[in-house]
Design a protein around this motif. Sequence first.
Motif, PDB file in Angstrom:
ATOM      1  N   ARG A   1      39.107  38.090  52.931  1.00 33.96           N
ATOM      2  CA  ARG A   1      38.652  39.398  53.309  1.00 33.96           C
ATOM      3  C   ARG A   1      37.656  40.080  52.309  1.00 33.96           C
ATOM      4  O   ARG A   1      37.748  39.716  51.059  1.00 33.96           O
ATOM      5  CB  ARG A   1      39.836  40.233  53.418  1.00 33.96           C
ATOM      6  N   VAL A   2      36.661  40.563  53.084  1.00 30.92           N
ATOM      7  CA  VAL A   2      35.756  41.431  52.161  1.00 30.92           C
ATOM      8  C   VAL A   2      36.160  42.877  52.486  1.00 30.92           C
ATOM      9  O   VAL A   2      36.204  43.198  53.855  1.00 30.92           O
ATOM     10  CB  VAL A   2      34.049  41.133  52.421  1.00 30.92           C
ATOM     11  N   ARG A   3      36.353  43.728  51.302  1.00 29.42           N
ATOM     12  CA  ARG A   3      36.902  45.171  51.665  1.00 29.42           C
ATOM     13  C   ARG A   3      35.549  45.952  51.477  1.00 29.42           C
ATOM     14  O   ARG A   3      34.840  45.801  50.244  1.00 29.42           O
ATOM     15  CB  ARG A   3      37.764  45.660  50.930  1.00 29.42           C
ATOM     16  N   TYR A   4      35.146  46.854  52.438  1.00 34.92           N
ATOM     17  CA  TYR A   4      34.170  47.728  52.020  1.00 34.92           C
ATOM     18  C   TYR A   4      34.325  49.281  52.205  1.00 34.92           C
ATOM     19  O   TYR A   4      35.665  49.742  52.741  1.00 34.92           O
ATOM     20  CB  TYR A   4      32.928  47.727  53.464  1.00 34.92           C
ATOM     21  N   LEU A   5      33.926  49.999  51.316  1.00 33.82           N
ATOM     22  CA  LEU A   5      34.063  51.449  51.167  1.00 33.82           C
ATOM     23  C   LEU A   5      32.918  52.077  51.277  1.00 33.82           C
ATOM     24  O   LEU A   5      31.725  51.789  50.547  1.00 33.82           O
ATOM     25  CB  LEU A   5      34.615  51.713  49.903  1.00 33.82           C
TER      26      LEU A   5
ATOM     27  N   GLU B   1      29.836  49.921  51.470  1.00 32.71           N
ATOM     28  CA  GLU B   1      29.341  49.138  50.201  1.00 32.71           C
ATOM     29  C   GLU B   1      30.697  48.195  50.121  1.00 32.71           C
ATOM     30  O   GLU B   1      31.850  48.516  50.178  1.00 32.71           O
ATOM     31  CB  GLU B   1      29.287  49.839  48.960  1.00 32.71           C
ATOM     32  N   PRO B   2      30.137  46.825  49.624  1.00 32.74           N
ATOM     33  CA  PRO B   2      31.310  45.847  49.389  1.00 32.74           C
ATOM     34  C   PRO B   2      32.108  46.282  48.153  1.00 32.74           C
ATOM     35  O   PRO B   2      31.404  46.591  47.295  1.00 32.74           O
ATOM     36  CB  PRO B   2      30.493  44.573  49.456  1.00 32.74           C
ATOM     37  N   PHE B   3      33.477  46.230  48.319  1.00 36.77           N
ATOM     38  CA  PHE B   3      34.051  46.873  47.239  1.00 36.77           C
ATOM     39  C   PHE B   3      34.861  45.519  46.527  1.00 36.77           C
ATOM     40  O   PHE B   3      34.907  45.370  45.293  1.00 36.77           O
ATOM     41  CB  PHE B   3      35.164  47.645  47.583  1.00 36.77           C
ATOM     42  N   ASN B   4      35.379  44.743  47.333  1.00 34.83           N
ATOM     43  CA  ASN B   4      35.962  43.574  46.667  1.00 34.83           C
ATOM     44  C   ASN B   4      36.361  42.560  47.639  1.00 34.83           C
ATOM     45  O   ASN B   4      36.230  42.563  48.999  1.00 34.83           O
ATOM     46  CB  ASN B   4      37.311  44.043  45.880  1.00 34.83           C
ATOM     47  N   ILE B   5      36.811  41.339  47.121  1.00 34.18           N
ATOM     48  CA  ILE B   5      36.948  40.235  47.964  1.00 34.18           C
ATOM     49  C   ILE B   5      38.466  39.953  47.709  1.00 34.18           C
ATOM     50  O   ILE B   5      38.697  39.809  46.559  1.00 34.18           O
ATOM     51  CB  ILE B   5      36.200  38.782  47.340  1.00 34.18           C
ATOM     52  N   ASN B   6      38.998  39.467  48.799  1.00 31.21           N
ATOM     53  CA  ASN B   6      40.544  39.043  48.740  1.00 31.21           C
ATOM     54  C   ASN B   6      40.729  37.855  49.521  1.00 31.21           C
ATOM     55  O   ASN B   6      40.457  38.132  50.826  1.00 31.21           O
ATOM     56  CB  ASN B   6      41.273  40.299  49.106  1.00 31.21           C
ATOM     57  N   ASP B   7      41.028  36.944  49.129  1.00 31.54           N
ATOM     58  CA  ASP B   7      41.420  35.522  49.999  1.00 31.54           C
ATOM     59  C   ASP B   7      42.870  35.176  49.289  1.00 31.54           C
ATOM     60  O   ASP B   7      43.041  34.973  48.524  1.00 31.54           O
ATOM     61  CB  ASP B   7      40.333  34.508  49.173  1.00 31.54           C
TER      62      ASP B   7
ATOM     63  N   VAL C   1      48.959  32.265  47.338  1.00 35.33           N
ATOM     64  CA  VAL C   1      48.110  32.671  46.107  1.00 35.33           C
ATOM     65  C   VAL C   1      47.049  33.606  46.592  1.00 35.33           C
ATOM     66  O   VAL C   1      46.372  33.127  47.786  1.00 35.33           O
ATOM     67  CB  VAL C   1      47.566  31.407  45.434  1.00 35.33           C
ATOM     68  N   ALA C   2      47.108  34.854  46.174  1.00 40.44           N
ATOM     69  CA  ALA C   2      45.956  35.798  46.512  1.00 40.44           C
ATOM     70  C   ALA C   2      45.043  35.999  45.320  1.00 40.44           C
ATOM     71  O   ALA C   2      45.296  36.107  44.395  1.00 40.44           O
ATOM     72  CB  ALA C   2      46.622  36.928  46.995  1.00 40.44           C
ATOM     73  N   ILE C   3      43.827  35.783  45.664  1.00 39.29           N
ATOM     74  CA  ILE C   3      42.556  35.809  44.696  1.00 39.29           C
ATOM     75  C   ILE C   3      41.623  36.999  44.993  1.00 39.29           C
ATOM     76  O   ILE C   3      41.213  37.071  46.246  1.00 39.29           O
ATOM     77  CB  ILE C   3      41.700  34.374  44.784  1.00 39.29           C
ATOM     78  N   THR C   4      41.792  37.895  44.081  1.00 38.58           N
ATOM     79  CA  THR C   4      40.932  39.045  44.152  1.00 38.58           C
ATOM     80  C   THR C   4      39.834  39.147  43.276  1.00 38.58           C
ATOM     81  O   THR C   4      40.196  38.944  42.143  1.00 38.58           O
ATOM     82  CB  THR C   4      41.891  40.320  44.219  1.00 38.58           C
ATOM     83  N   VAL C   5      38.666  39.431  43.829  1.00 39.78           N
ATOM     84  CA  VAL C   5      37.415  39.372  42.995  1.00 39.78           C
ATOM     85  C   VAL C   5      37.148  41.222  42.934  1.00 39.78           C
ATOM     86  O   VAL C   5      36.669  41.619  43.952  1.00 39.78           O
ATOM     87  CB  VAL C   5      36.175  38.774  43.132  1.00 39.78           C
ATOM     88  N   LEU C   6      37.139  41.706  41.622  1.00 35.41           N
ATOM     89  CA  LEU C   6      37.148  43.168  41.451  1.00 35.41           C
ATOM     90  C   LEU C   6      35.937  43.388  40.593  1.00 35.41           C
ATOM     91  O   LEU C   6      35.923  43.307  39.186  1.00 35.41           O
ATOM     92  CB  LEU C   6      38.520  43.655  40.706  1.00 35.41           C
TER      93      LEU C   6
END
Lengths: 247, 247
Positions: free
Chosen positions: B133-137, B140-146, B225-230
């Motif tokens: 997932r790419v989350r937008y706000l 704008e892209p806010f974070n990546i969550n796989d 396993v959830a990987i979030t790039v912040l």
Amino acid sequence: MYQQIADALREQIADGRLAPDAKLPTEAELRTMYDVSRETVRKALGLLVNEGLVVSARPQGHFVRRRQPMVFRPQAEFRKRPHSKEMDAFMTEFSAEGREPRQLIEVAIVEPPAEVAKRLHLQPGALVAVRKRVRYLDGEPFNINDSYFPLDLVRDSEIMRPEDITRGANEVLAELGHRQVRALTELYVRMPTPDESRRLDLGPGTPVGYHLLTGFTEEGKPVRVAITVLPGDRHVISHELFREEAP
Amino acid sequence: MYQQIADALREQIADGRLAPDAKLPTEAELRTMYDVSRETVRKALGLLVNEGLVVSARPQGHFVRRRQPMVFRPQAEFRKRPHSKEMDAFMTEFSAEGREPRQLIEVAIVEPPAEVAKRLHLQPGALVAVRKRVRYLDGEPFNINDSYFPLDLVRDSEIMRPEDITRGANEVLAELGHRQVRALTELYVRMPTPDESRRLDLGPGTPVGYHLLTGFTEEGKPVRVAITVLPGDRHVISHELFREEAP
């Protein structure tokens, strides 16, 4: 083209073909392998240095940066031992043999930084006591930990002496009638200030975690702000989460 | 000398004299104020850009970077509502009006990255399902969550469909007999990879928090396993801690 060379090297670092401390191919070797100019090779290596994956040690060459992070566990604040066997195993994996922590402590009475005054709900003009610590491991600075207390609460207590408090400053605060029962933590990820770079001897491409912990009494009074500056190349910050409801 | 100019500007940004989005003095003004060369002024400004405090918007000049971070609360995994009034107040402070999150979801069956295979205790050759997932706000892209799941556990389930799961993937896993009761989180602070920079549209001097969450069943089996790039300029990572013992 330099991106492609950097990508190839990065992949070898990620999957372990290039292990920590391994020497990268020389500039001349990379030029031959990819049939490119010295300029292109240098841009590729520069990119990896900036990402913090590689260190340049002239004249020997470039090396894969060794990352042996220390576990920073904010929950240790309220419970020394982890609860899950997974956390136990994780901490064991990261604890290296023969690493001796050492710390320098300095105590001062100061005007609080704005971010501290705000979190401690201080009136303008109110002073704070601060215990500033730099923690070293194997002779290298590992992190900075500064704890701020409203001066009114800790005047004349042990907290004002620049020595290690074996039972912990939190225990002293509790004895003074300000027992912390909960805390709120905030972690900001950013580049270091020049002062932090100097105090922590940071290499290029090394961001820091800026961790603020505000401790509250049962009545909701904030009595302590601890600011920890954690170089990204030396730490992993870890928490245990449980489905069970906290009280 | 350029350090002193940068220090002065940094202090004004820190204490709010130079507010978010404020225009810095021009290069010419700084040259006059400090009686220095253009070179010196440019080095001072370059330093602040690299620290992520200032953005350069030629030809208009330099501006204080607006930081309006989003609260990332790993504990939301197991309890939606915070427990302390301090956390409630903190989250309210950081929630901005009119910000609409949106996400793109992609599902794939892949060979697990080494760090995922290790945490899920997978045999060589075992495959995983990943929901990327790419989350937008505000666009704008806010974070990546796989999120990665052992394929054996989720084959033919809702988790394999590239749509939002209203009740959450964790609930689906529980229905399949793999209820997560605890998790271990790891946060690494580092510079982004070029791929992350591109996907998240990161400016210079923007490090990321790389957050791994491994979810375990009561029996201690890792099932996700959830990987979030912040991106550091868009997030604050926050936890509540309690003195009370977890079970």
